[in-house]
Design a protein around this motif. Structure first.
Motif, short mmCIF file in Angstrom:
data_model
loop_
_atom_site.label_atom_id
_atom_site.label_comp_id
_atom_site.label_asym_id
_atom_site.label_seq_id
_atom_site.Cartn_x
_atom_site.Cartn_y
_atom_site.Cartn_z
N UNK A 66 26.58 38.00 41.15
CA UNK A 66 27.37 37.66 42.29
C UNK A 66 28.38 36.50 41.95
N UNK A 67 29.59 36.78 41.81
CA UNK A 67 30.67 35.76 41.21
C UNK A 67 30.71 34.84 42.39
N UNK A 68 30.34 34.88 43.73
CA UNK A 68 30.40 34.01 44.67
C UNK A 68 29.43 32.83 44.49
N UNK A 69 28.11 33.29 43.71
CA UNK A 69 27.13 32.21 43.32
C UNK A 69 27.20 31.66 42.16
N UNK A 70 27.78 32.33 41.14
CA UNK A 70 27.51 31.98 39.73
C UNK A 70 28.93 32.43 39.22
N UNK A 113 43.20 26.61 39.05
CA UNK A 113 42.65 27.76 38.87
C UNK A 113 42.41 28.36 40.54
N UNK A 114 41.85 29.44 40.61
CA UNK A 114 41.61 30.10 42.02
C UNK A 114 40.30 31.20 41.72
N UNK A 115 39.57 31.41 42.98
CA UNK A 115 38.72 32.55 42.80
C UNK A 115 39.14 33.53 43.77
N UNK A 116 39.23 34.72 43.08
CA UNK A 116 39.84 35.89 44.14
C UNK A 116 38.72 36.11 45.21
N UNK A 117 39.11 37.12 46.02
CA UNK A 117 38.23 37.38 46.99
C UNK A 117 36.68 37.79 46.67
N UNK A 118 36.77 38.42 45.63
CA UNK A 118 35.53 38.70 45.12
C UNK A 118 34.61 37.58 44.21
N UNK A 119 35.16 36.52 44.29
CA UNK A 119 34.57 35.29 43.42
C UNK A 119 34.88 35.08 42.08
N UNK A 120 35.58 36.07 41.52
CA UNK A 120 35.83 35.70 40.11
C UNK A 120 37.15 34.51 39.75
N UNK A 121 36.56 33.84 38.69
CA UNK A 121 37.44 32.69 38.42
C UNK A 121 38.57 32.97 37.54
#
Length: 137
Positions: A66-70, A113-121
């Motif tokens: 879960x890219x929002x958590x890790x 950097x940014x995190x996309x809506x799915x949490x990917x960095x």
């Protein structure tokens, strides 16, 4: 033929992902797009396969992060200038990305950097090829 890279990322909502990355200026290859996945074109040799989570799971028995958590990885792309780095991050933020950290300027290298809506960095970096520090090896 140059080596190509295909980064595969699990996503929740295909339409949302296409809308987000379209706002960043990316296009999609319709030959490799259906209701389960799309092929985002970054360059002639770099592609990102955005795969719905359930479809992504068919390629592995491992648990999907879960890219929002890790952080499963950091995708880093080069830019032509510091301004281009900032422009891309600003577009991403306006499209709904989160900005986890301020930009870093090392003189010879600038990144943000940014995190996309799915949490990917995602990292964008500009480097001055003439300004890199000498190796100590």
């Amino acid at each position: 033929m140059a080596t190509q890279i295909y980064v595969n990322l699990p996503i929740e909502d295909l339409d949302r992902s296409v809308a987000f990355f379209s706002k960043l200026g990316y296009s999609f290859n319709p030959q490799f797009t259906d209701e389960k996945a799309t092929c985002m074109v970054i360059s002639d040799t770099i592609y990102v396969m955005l795969l719905k989570r359930a479809f992504f799971q068919t390629f592995t028995d491992k648990q999907i992060v879960d890219a929002h958590k890790a952080v499963e990885c950091s995708i880093c792309l080069s830019a032509d200038s510091k301004e281009a780095v900032d422009e891309m991050v600003a577009k991403a933020e306006a499209a709904g990305a989160t900005i986890p950290n301020p930009a870093s300027d090392y003189g010879f290298m600038y990144q943000h950097s940014f995190d996309d809506p799915d949490g990917h960095h995602w990292e964008f970096v500009w480097m001055d090829p003439n300004g890199a520090p000498e190796s100590e090896v």
